[in-house]
Design a protein around this motif. Structure first.
Motif, PDB file in Angstrom:
ATOM      1  N   LYS A   1       5.289  -5.085   6.881  1.00  0.00           N
ATOM      2  CA  LYS A   1       5.640  -5.736   6.275  1.00  0.00           C
ATOM      3  C   LYS A   1       6.192  -7.483   6.562  1.00  0.00           C
ATOM      4  O   LYS A   1       6.916  -7.153   7.240  1.00  0.00           O
ATOM      5  CB  LYS A   1       6.945  -5.352   4.781  1.00  0.00           C
ATOM      6  CG  LYS A   1       7.171  -6.070   3.669  1.00  0.00           C
ATOM      7  CD  LYS A   1       7.651  -5.571   3.455  1.00  0.00           C
ATOM      8  CE  LYS A   1       7.382  -6.395   1.733  1.00  0.00           C
ATOM      9  NZ  LYS A   1       6.796  -6.417   0.505  1.00  0.00           N
TER      10      LYS A   1
ATOM     11  N   ASN B   1      -0.622  -8.433   2.420  1.00  0.00           N
ATOM     12  CA  ASN B   1      -1.198  -8.442   1.051  1.00  0.00           C
ATOM     13  C   ASN B   1      -0.674  -9.924   0.982  1.00  0.00           C
ATOM     14  O   ASN B   1       0.998  -9.940   1.652  1.00  0.00           O
ATOM     15  CB  ASN B   1      -0.314  -7.607   0.112  1.00  0.00           C
ATOM     16  CG  ASN B   1      -0.051  -7.292  -1.047  1.00  0.00           C
ATOM     17  OD1 ASN B   1      -0.451  -8.639  -1.724  1.00  0.00           O
ATOM     18  ND2 ASN B   1      -0.313  -6.777  -1.914  1.00  0.00           N
ATOM     19  N   GLU B   2      -0.723 -10.702   0.682  1.00  0.00           N
ATOM     20  CA  GLU B   2      -0.700 -12.033   0.264  1.00  0.00           C
ATOM     21  C   GLU B   2       0.814 -12.416  -0.636  1.00  0.00           C
ATOM     22  O   GLU B   2       1.260 -13.552  -0.345  1.00  0.00           O
ATOM     23  CB  GLU B   2      -1.700 -13.174  -0.184  1.00  0.00           C
ATOM     24  CG  GLU B   2      -2.742 -12.807  -1.169  1.00  0.00           C
ATOM     25  CD  GLU B   2      -3.315 -13.505  -1.511  1.00  0.00           C
ATOM     26  OE1 GLU B   2      -3.512 -13.856  -3.226  1.00  0.00           O
ATOM     27  OE2 GLU B   2      -3.791 -14.310  -0.360  1.00  0.00           O
ATOM     28  N   ASN B   3       0.726 -11.497  -1.291  1.00  0.00           N
ATOM     29  CA  ASN B   3       2.067 -11.310  -1.734  1.00  0.00           C
ATOM     30  C   ASN B   3       3.223 -10.806  -1.734  1.00  0.00           C
ATOM     31  O   ASN B   3       4.517 -11.755  -1.886  1.00  0.00           O
ATOM     32  CB  ASN B   3       1.553 -11.057  -3.269  1.00  0.00           C
ATOM     33  CG  ASN B   3       0.654 -11.829  -4.171  1.00  0.00           C
ATOM     34  OD1 ASN B   3       0.606 -13.417  -4.208  1.00  0.00           O
ATOM     35  ND2 ASN B   3      -0.366 -11.031  -5.172  1.00  0.00           N
ATOM     36  N   THR B   4       2.970  -9.695  -1.148  1.00  0.00           N
ATOM     37  CA  THR B   4       4.046  -9.062  -0.720  1.00  0.00           C
ATOM     38  C   THR B   4       4.674  -9.088   1.094  1.00  0.00           C
ATOM     39  O   THR B   4       4.827  -8.719   1.035  1.00  0.00           O
ATOM     40  CB  THR B   4       3.903  -7.756  -0.755  1.00  0.00           C
ATOM     41  OG1 THR B   4       2.496  -7.065  -0.105  1.00  0.00           O
ATOM     42  CG2 THR B   4       3.239  -7.300  -2.047  1.00  0.00           C
TER      43      THR B   4
ATOM     44  N   ARG C   1      -8.029   2.124  -0.448  1.00  0.00           N
ATOM     45  CA  ARG C   1      -6.692   1.185   0.054  1.00  0.00           C
ATOM     46  C   ARG C   1      -6.000   1.569  -1.143  1.00  0.00           C
ATOM     47  O   ARG C   1      -6.195   1.097  -2.433  1.00  0.00           O
ATOM     48  CB  ARG C   1      -7.270  -0.134  -0.042  1.00  0.00           C
ATOM     49  CG  ARG C   1      -5.883  -1.353  -0.237  1.00  0.00           C
ATOM     50  CD  ARG C   1      -6.863  -2.775   0.010  1.00  0.00           C
ATOM     51  NE  ARG C   1      -6.095  -3.439  -0.451  1.00  0.00           N
ATOM     52  CZ  ARG C   1      -5.633  -4.647  -0.023  1.00  0.00           C
ATOM     53  NH1 ARG C   1      -7.639  -5.322  -0.012  1.00  0.00           N
ATOM     54  NH2 ARG C   1      -4.622  -5.554   0.491  1.00  0.00           N
TER      55      ARG C   1
ATOM     56  N   SER D   1      -1.287   0.985  -2.036  1.00  0.00           N
ATOM     57  CA  SER D   1      -0.520  -0.412  -2.178  1.00  0.00           C
ATOM     58  C   SER D   1       0.986   0.379  -2.711  1.00  0.00           C
ATOM     59  O   SER D   1       2.368  -0.609  -2.594  1.00  0.00           O
ATOM     60  CB  SER D   1      -0.545  -1.487  -3.683  1.00  0.00           C
ATOM     61  OG  SER D   1      -0.405  -0.571  -4.457  1.00  0.00           O
TER      62      SER D   1
ATOM     63  N   TYR E   1       0.072   2.711   7.029  1.00  0.00           N
ATOM     64  CA  TYR E   1       0.527   1.024   7.063  1.00  0.00           C
ATOM     65  C   TYR E   1       0.876   0.577   8.656  1.00  0.00           C
ATOM     66  O   TYR E   1       1.568   1.655   8.958  1.00  0.00           O
ATOM     67  CB  TYR E   1       1.317   1.825   5.889  1.00  0.00           C
ATOM     68  CG  TYR E   1       3.013   0.070   5.705  1.00  0.00           C
ATOM     69  CD1 TYR E   1       2.588  -0.350   5.009  1.00  0.00           C
ATOM     70  CD2 TYR E   1       3.907   0.572   6.360  1.00  0.00           C
ATOM     71  CE1 TYR E   1       3.433  -1.653   4.543  1.00  0.00           C
ATOM     72  CE2 TYR E   1       4.680  -0.461   6.328  1.00  0.00           C
ATOM     73  CZ  TYR E   1       4.571  -1.940   5.730  1.00  0.00           C
ATOM     74  OH  TYR E   1       5.245  -2.624   5.107  1.00  0.00           O
TER      75      TYR E   1
ATOM     76  N   LYS F   1       2.684 -17.529   0.340  1.00  0.00           N
ATOM     77  CA  LYS F   1       1.105 -17.400   0.310  1.00  0.00           C
ATOM     78  C   LYS F   1       1.127 -16.584   2.142  1.00  0.00           C
ATOM     79  O   LYS F   1       2.318 -17.103   2.347  1.00  0.00           O
ATOM     80  CB  LYS F   1       0.273 -18.275  -0.152  1.00  0.00           C
ATOM     81  CG  LYS F   1      -1.151 -16.909   0.716  1.00  0.00           C
ATOM     82  CD  LYS F   1      -2.388 -18.155   0.089  1.00  0.00           C
ATOM     83  CE  LYS F   1      -3.965 -17.183   0.065  1.00  0.00           C
ATOM     84  NZ  LYS F   1      -4.897 -17.798   0.220  1.00  0.00           N
TER      85      LYS F   1
ATOM     86  N   GLN G   1      -1.699  -3.635   6.475  1.00  0.00           N
ATOM     87  CA  GLN G   1      -2.463  -2.263   6.681  1.00  0.00           C
ATOM     88  C   GLN G   1      -3.964  -2.343   7.980  1.00  0.00           C
ATOM     89  O   GLN G   1      -4.430  -3.237   7.724  1.00  0.00           O
ATOM     90  CB  GLN G   1      -2.807  -1.779   5.450  1.00  0.00           C
ATOM     91  CG  GLN G   1      -1.268  -1.213   4.486  1.00  0.00           C
ATOM     92  CD  GLN G   1      -2.220  -1.070   2.741  1.00  0.00           C
ATOM     93  OE1 GLN G   1      -2.531  -1.348   2.856  1.00  0.00           O
ATOM     94  NE2 GLN G   1      -1.127   0.481   2.763  1.00  0.00           N
TER      95      GLN G   1
ATOM     96  N   THR H   1      -7.213  -0.960   8.406  1.00  0.00           N
ATOM     97  CA  THR H   1      -8.115  -0.210   7.512  1.00  0.00           C
ATOM     98  C   THR H   1      -8.996   0.909   7.986  1.00  0.00           C
ATOM     99  O   THR H   1      -9.860   1.026   7.506  1.00  0.00           O
ATOM    100  CB  THR H   1      -9.570  -1.869   7.293  1.00  0.00           C
ATOM    101  OG1 THR H   1     -10.130  -2.452   7.729  1.00  0.00           O
ATOM    102  CG2 THR H   1      -8.590  -2.792   6.221  1.00  0.00           C
TER     103      THR H   1
ATOM    104  N   ASP I   1       2.806  -6.894   3.327  1.00  0.00           N
ATOM    105  CA  ASP I   1       2.432  -5.784   4.000  1.00  0.00           C
ATOM    106  C   ASP I   1       0.806  -5.793   4.023  1.00  0.00           C
ATOM    107  O   ASP I   1       0.044  -6.241   3.891  1.00  0.00           O
ATOM    108  CB  ASP I   1       1.881  -4.540   2.647  1.00  0.00           C
ATOM    109  CG  ASP I   1       3.489  -4.587   1.980  1.00  0.00           C
ATOM    110  OD1 ASP I   1       4.500  -4.513   2.575  1.00  0.00           O
ATOM    111  OD2 ASP I   1       3.944  -4.258   0.849  1.00  0.00           O
TER     112      ASP I   1
END
Length: 790
Positions: free
Chosen positions: A76, A104-107, A27, A29, A73, A89, A111, A113, A109
């Protein structure tokens, strides 16, 4: 002051990445270089709303079967409330969220898997939301977006069957439909040419072809003959990408069988056949088999045989064996070697099921010549007729020839024949036959009235071969001769009333004759000459074989003459004339005024329907016989009281008692005590006769004892006299035998006790001189000696 908040959604317009064969395992980022940011306004009542661009913003495209080493990816998410201080979040929910798709809970993004497969799931529906990390309250309303998997050509076409089986008639025209094959491609048919399949033939040319778009297989060659080749294997390929280079493909096998049609006529393998059969073969006997070959099969190979022409068209027949399709030649009529030795036939074989479409190939039939040779067989003699009918007069003398039969040997050898009569058909040996010329003659006198027809059988046998014989029926009719006189048809006994008038009919007479003249019977009736002059009755001939008895005077007196006997002469008109005299009994009876008989003499009233005189006599005889039987039975019961106690099986009332006991010789003292004869005094006084039941009326008589010097002969004479005067003796003759041989015998003793111990010293030749009674002993003992001497 109105504030505006925006929720930005960033997504990566996917570009194809290099393909890897290993799954995602790491993985990252990082962010792609190129991004597109979309802002999403909120739905608050106090907030302004931005117009949406046909909702196309919420659809993402992702390539399937990603083989890169990093996560793929997707895009976003970004909200205008995000100050970058980590207070917000991002949350992702929906299809595959948290497993297949992560955020991504912050950004924000997103993806993928795992490697995605469009054929498993082509569309994923997700929901995105931004919440305050501290309070957990959403700062933006939840938005829904779609991730659509872009198809790549990763599936080859697959046929619905691994192996197809089809049939097509042989000799079919070009372009005849055989079978249709179908292949399916799991790729997206709406995106590019990944699912566009094109069919082609890899194996099976030039016999078959396939349509590229439909997969229909057709014949491509003219006049394909099943007899040359029956099975074909065709390989069909289905390729996607419209058949272009780089497309995937799949294959299937089609097994095609040519079915039979009647395109081959039957053909005989040879033009001539030859068979033999004995002339004695009965109708229906098979002679031989012929077979025409037909390359077809099933009902197209069925063959019918027929005789079309030839000398033996009516003598032979041919039938078809349905299992082997062979023609069986059989005998239709009896054959005769002496008449015809060889027959020539023309036999035709044809197909019963003909297809008009193939008649141009020629006539569907063939013919062959069959020669049949008849073999000579030693046949029995053959009579000139199937049956013989002969006639002979019944007055023919013995050895009179009646006629003759004729039989000949049908073989070329012409063996001589002898004749004989089957005695089972002539048990009385009335007829005989000359064995040489077959003449039939009588051996006994004949009587037509006893037997009119004689049915006998004559046998003809070959002298050189007695096993060959034949029979013929012979019917002999005995012709009538007038040798029987006519006689009354019944016994006539009539009556005449005392008050009868003259010329009154009292009886009608009828006659019969055993003879059977050709012109019929013609009887004449008349009174016998000795009774014609003074008779009180007359006979009137009716000229119809009947006659009537009429009275000649008025009144009759039964006290003067109670019975009249009328002799009537009956004659026939045949040659020689035969006549007989019958007697009619006429009784004079008292009658009433109507002429009904009442009484004759002192007899009881007798009506015509009562018992006749013969019946009364028979009854009287029966009564007398019954009385005599009763008397005899009573006499026999009285006589049975004196029957002997010992009754022999051979007793015929001559009172000879037979004792079939040979005794035990001189040592046997129990059989008979000879001392009784030598010493009469030894007789017990109380002994009585043992051959009859003792009676109480007569006591046994005691006889005086004989003297010691009394001779045995005198003793026997004394006993004889006593028996003659014995009142207790039976009423019938009785034989008392005393076996006394006298003083000596010329034969001496035959006892074995006085014989020598060795057989060799015995001489039994004298037995043959004793007469026929000792012949058996002479043969037995004389034979033994002769055997020993030899």
């Amino acid at each position: 002051m109105r504030t505006y908040r925006y929720f930005l959604l960033l997504f990566w317009v996917g570009q194809p990445y290099p393909t890897f064969s290993t799954p995602l395992s790491k993985r990252t980022s990082g962010f792609p270089a190129k991004k597109r940011t979309l802002e999403l306004s909120g739905n608050s009542k106090n907030e302004l709303s931005r117009s949406k661009r046909s909702w196309m913003w919420n659809q993402f495209f992702l390539l399937e079967e990603y083989t890169g080493s990093d996560y793929q990816y997707v895009g976003k998410l970004h909200s205008d409330q995000d100050r970058g201080d980590g207070s917000l979040k991002y949350i992702l929910s929906g299809d595959g969220a948290g497993d297949l798709f992560i955020i991504n809970e912050n950004t924000g993004d997103i993806q993928a898997t795992k490697r995605l497969d469009r054929e498993e799931k082509p569309v994923y529906i997700l929901r995105a939301q931004a919440i305050n990390r501290k309070t957990g309250r959403p700062v933006e309303p939840e938005s829904e977006f779609i991730i659509k998997i872009h198809d790549i050509n990763d599936n080859e076409p697959i046929f619905t069957k691994e192996v197809y089986t089809a049939t097509v008639p042989e000799m079919s025209d070009v372009g005849t439909f055989v079978v249709q094959v179908t292949a399916t491609d799991a790729d997206d048919p709406t995106y590019g040419n990944s699912a566009k399949v094109v069919y082609s033939i890899l194996q099976g040319q030039p016999y078959f072809s396939v349509e590229s778009e439909t997969g229909i297989i057709k014949t491509a060659l003219l006049n394909m003959d099943r007899e040359n080749r029956e099975q074909y294997q065709v390989v069909i390929q289905a390729k996607d990408m419209g058949g272009q280079m780089g497309g995937l493909s799949g294959t299937t096998t089609v097994n095609i069988t040519l079915t039979d049609v009647n395109d081959n006529p039957p053909r005989f393998p040879q033009s001539t056949y030859q068979f033999k059969t004995p002339e004695s073969s009965p109708p229906g006997t098979p002679i031989g088999r012929i077979k025409a070959s037909d390359a077809d099969m099933g009902e197209n190979a069925e063959i019918e045989y027929s005789i079309t022409e030839g000398e033996g068209l009516d003598m032979f027949d041919v039938i078809t064996d349905q299992e082997t399709q062979e023609g069986i030649i059989t005998v239709k009529k009896l054959l005769d070697f002496e008449k015809k030795k060889v027959y020539t036939l023309k036999v035709e074989a044809s197909n019963p099921h003909v297809e008009p479409h193939f008649l141009y190939l020629g006539p569907f039939k063939d013919s062959a010549t069959v020669r049949i040779m008849v073999e000579d067989v030693d046949e029995p003699p053959v009579f000139s007729k199937l049956a013989y009918i002969l006639q002979i007069r019944e007055d023919a003398q013995i050895n009179t020839t009646i006629g003759s039969v004729t039989a000949q040997d049908p073989d070329a050898a012409r063996n001589p024949v002898k004749y004989s009569v089957d005695r089972h058909t002539d048990m009385d040996r009335i007829f005989n036959i000359d064995s040489g010329n077959g003449s039939i003659f009588t051996s006994k006198l004949l009587d037509r009235e006893t037997l009119l027809w004689h049915n006998i059988t004559v046998i003809a046998t070959e002298i050189n071969n007695p096993k060959q014989s034949s029979r013929v029926p012979l019917y002999i009719k005995v012709l009538d001769v007038n040798d029987n006189p006519p006689e009354f048809a019944e016994f006539y006994e009539t009556f005449v009333c005392e008050k009868a008038k003259a010329d009154q009919l009292i009886q009608t007479l009828r006659a019969i004759d055993k003879d059977d003249p050709y012109s019929g019977h013609q009887f004449s009736f008349s009174l016998a000459p000795e009774a014609a002059s003074g008779s009180n009755f007359t006979i009137q001939d009716n000229k119809d074989n009947t006659a009537g008895i009429f009275t000649r005077k008025n009144g009759y007196n039964r006290h003067e003459m109670s019975t009249y006997l009328l002799p009537v002469v009956i004659s026939d008109n045949d040659y020689p004339v035969q006549s007989s005299t019958g007697t009619v009994t006429v009784r004079v009876c008292a009658c009433d005024h109507q002429g009904n008989m009442q009484s004759c003499h002192a007899e009881a009233l007798v009506h015509p329907t009562g018992l006749s005189t013969g019946a009364l006599i028979a009854i009287l005889l029966c009564i007398v016989t019954l009385l005599v039987t009763v008397v005899l039975f009573a006499a026999l019961r009285r006589q049975r009281k004196k029957e002997p106690l010992i009754i022999s099986k051979e007793d015929i009332r001559d009172n000879i008692v037979s004792y079939n006991d040979e005794g035990g010789g001189e040592e046997d003292t129990q059989a008979f005590d000879i001392g009784t004869l030598r010493n009469p005094e030894a007789i017990e006084d109380s002994k009585s006769r043992r051959d009859i039941v003792p009676e109480a009326l007569f006591l046994p008589r005691r006889t005086p004892a004989a003297r010691d010097n009394t001779d045995v002969r005198d003793f026997i004479n004394q006993r004889l006299k006593e028996n003659d005067t014995d009142p207790t003796a039976p009423p019938y003759d009785s034989l008392a035998t005393y076996a006394y041989e006298g003083a000596g015998s010329v034969a001496d003793s035959l006892s074995s006790l006085e014989s020598v111990t060795t057989d060799g010293d015995q001489d039994y030749d004298y037995l043959s001189d004793w007469g026929p009674r000792f012949k058996k002993l002479a043969d037995m003992y004389g034979g033994v000696d002769s055997d020993k001497d030899s």
